[in-house]
Scaffold this motif. Structure first.
Motif, short mmCIF file in Angstrom:
data_model
loop_
_atom_site.label_atom_id
_atom_site.label_comp_id
_atom_site.label_asym_id
_atom_site.label_seq_id
_atom_site.Cartn_x
_atom_site.Cartn_y
_atom_site.Cartn_z
N ILE A 94 58.24 26.65 39.11
CA ILE A 94 57.56 26.47 38.49
C ILE A 94 58.83 26.71 37.35
O ILE A 94 59.38 27.93 36.62
N HIS A 95 59.28 25.64 36.55
CA HIS A 95 59.66 26.04 35.11
C HIS A 95 59.30 26.16 33.49
O HIS A 95 59.16 25.16 32.98
N GLU A 96 58.54 26.91 33.30
CA GLU A 96 58.20 26.94 32.41
C GLU A 96 57.52 28.61 31.70
O GLU A 96 59.08 30.09 32.02
N TYR A 97 57.80 28.72 30.45
CA TYR A 97 56.97 29.66 29.59
C TYR A 97 56.39 30.09 28.50
O TYR A 97 55.49 28.61 28.22
N ALA A 98 55.92 30.75 28.33
CA ALA A 98 54.81 31.06 27.88
C ALA A 98 54.93 31.26 26.04
O ALA A 98 56.16 32.49 26.21
N GLN A 99 54.42 30.67 24.91
CA GLN A 99 55.46 31.41 23.43
C GLN A 99 53.93 31.63 22.56
O GLN A 99 53.43 31.03 22.64
N ALA A 100 54.12 32.92 21.67
CA ALA A 100 53.51 33.26 20.51
C ALA A 100 53.22 32.32 19.16
O ALA A 100 54.54 31.40 19.14
N MET A 101 52.51 31.01 19.12
CA MET A 101 52.13 30.81 18.01
C MET A 101 51.53 30.89 17.11
O MET A 101 51.84 30.41 15.69
N SER A 102 50.94 31.84 16.82
CA SER A 102 50.05 32.96 16.08
C SER A 102 51.53 33.42 15.04
O SER A 102 52.11 34.03 15.81
N LYS A 103 50.67 33.83 14.81
CA LYS A 103 51.45 35.21 13.32
C LYS A 103 51.52 36.55 14.51
O LYS A 103 52.04 37.18 14.39
N GLU A 104 50.00 36.49 14.94
CA GLU A 104 49.80 37.85 15.90
C GLU A 104 49.07 37.20 16.55
O GLU A 104 48.19 36.66 16.77
N VAL A 105 49.89 38.18 18.45
CA VAL A 105 48.39 37.63 19.37
C VAL A 105 48.95 39.17 20.14
O VAL A 105 49.01 39.75 20.06
N VAL A 106 47.54 39.06 20.73
CA VAL A 106 47.51 40.52 21.73
C VAL A 106 47.17 39.88 22.73
O VAL A 106 45.84 39.19 23.15
N ILE A 107 47.32 40.11 24.08
CA ILE A 107 47.49 39.75 25.13
C ILE A 107 46.56 40.63 26.06
O ILE A 107 47.45 41.78 26.24
N CYS A 108 46.10 40.54 27.04
CA CYS A 108 45.84 41.49 28.09
C CYS A 108 46.61 41.03 29.63
O CYS A 108 46.26 40.04 29.86
N SER A 109 47.26 42.03 30.37
CA SER A 109 47.63 41.05 32.04
C SER A 109 47.97 42.34 32.78
O SER A 109 47.42 43.75 32.41
N PHE A 110 46.87 41.06 33.94
CA PHE A 110 46.75 42.10 35.15
C PHE A 110 48.49 42.01 36.47
O PHE A 110 48.52 40.50 35.74
N LYS A 111 48.44 42.91 36.91
CA LYS A 111 50.19 42.07 38.47
C LYS A 111 49.27 41.53 38.89
O LYS A 111 47.18 41.80 39.11
N LEU A 112 49.62 40.17 39.65
CA LEU A 112 48.35 39.10 40.58
C LEU A 112 48.10 39.89 41.66
O LEU A 112 46.49 39.26 41.81
N GLU A 113 48.73 40.96 42.35
CA GLU A 113 47.89 41.89 42.88
C GLU A 113 47.08 42.40 42.47
O GLU A 113 46.10 42.66 43.12
N ASP A 114 46.70 42.79 41.77
CA ASP A 114 45.85 43.75 41.05
C ASP A 114 44.34 43.42 40.99
O ASP A 114 43.39 43.67 41.07
N PHE A 115 44.66 42.48 40.56
CA PHE A 115 44.30 41.15 39.67
C PHE A 115 43.11 41.42 41.25
O PHE A 115 41.98 40.56 41.46
N GLU A 116 43.78 40.30 42.44
CA GLU A 116 43.67 39.76 43.08
C GLU A 116 43.01 40.97 44.01
O GLU A 116 41.41 40.27 44.06
N ALA A 117 43.16 41.75 44.43
CA ALA A 117 42.43 42.90 44.23
C ALA A 117 41.41 43.28 43.87
O ALA A 117 40.53 43.65 44.82
N VAL A 118 40.72 43.81 42.75
CA VAL A 118 39.93 43.42 41.88
C VAL A 118 38.68 42.43 42.49
O VAL A 118 37.62 42.60 42.40
N LEU A 119 39.29 40.96 42.53
CA LEU A 119 38.40 39.69 43.20
C LEU A 119 37.65 40.07 44.13
O LEU A 119 36.45 39.93 44.26
N GLN A 120 38.32 40.82 45.08
CA GLN A 120 37.93 41.16 45.90
C GLN A 120 36.80 42.29 46.34
O GLN A 120 36.05 41.64 47.50
N LYS A 121 36.89 42.49 46.20
CA LYS A 121 35.89 43.96 45.48
C LYS A 121 34.48 43.25 45.31
O LYS A 121 33.40 44.22 45.39
N ASP A 122 34.57 42.55 43.93
CA ASP A 122 33.15 42.12 43.70
C ASP A 122 32.78 40.43 43.92
O ASP A 122 34.17 39.36 42.68
N PRO A 123 32.79 40.49 44.61
CA PRO A 123 32.21 38.52 45.33
C PRO A 123 31.91 38.04 43.55
O PRO A 123 32.23 36.44 43.46
#
Length: 131
Positions: A94-123
């Protein structure tokens, strides 16, 4: 960003609304928060560490880059939306990128494997995510 601010950003997201206070505090340990300004690149799809992102404030555009270098806006992400490595076609290039459009952007992120582990623990959370 303080742990208290991180906590409230997560607590106020509809995906995490059913989690207990201690579960949300546990998420604060594995999340990364980032602020960006208009024009900043948030991620490239070929980054070595795959992440899931939650947009807390602002707007982001997802831009796809064609084989000949042409760029096309693929999606506009708004506050509360998820974006990033959410695909069923793993291994596809996949050839894509994400770019901020607003004056200020706030994001929260999880490593993919950490997020998958959270989902596995909580059906229940997993089902909510996939809906």
């Amino acid at each position: 960003m303080s742990v208290e601010v991180q906590y409230w950003h997560l607590r106020n997201h509809k995906l995490f609304s059913t989690l207990s206070d201690s579960e949300v505090k546990g998420l604060c340990i594995i999340t990364r928060f980032k602020k960006a300004q208009k024009g900043d690149i948030i991620y490239f799809a070929d980054d070595p560490i795959q992440r899931i992102y939650f947009l807390k404030r602002g707007m982001i555009k997802i831009v796809e880059v064609g084989n000949e270098g042409n760029e096309a806006i693929k999606d506009i992400i708004q506050q509360g939306d998820l974006f990033g490595e959410i695909t069923l076609n793993q291994g596809a290039e996949i050839h894509e990128y994400a770019q901020a459009m607003s004056k200020e952007v706030v994001i929260c992120s999880f490593k993919l494997e950490d997020f998958e582990a959270v989902l596995q623990k909580d059906p229940a959370l997993s089902l909510k995510f996939y809906k």
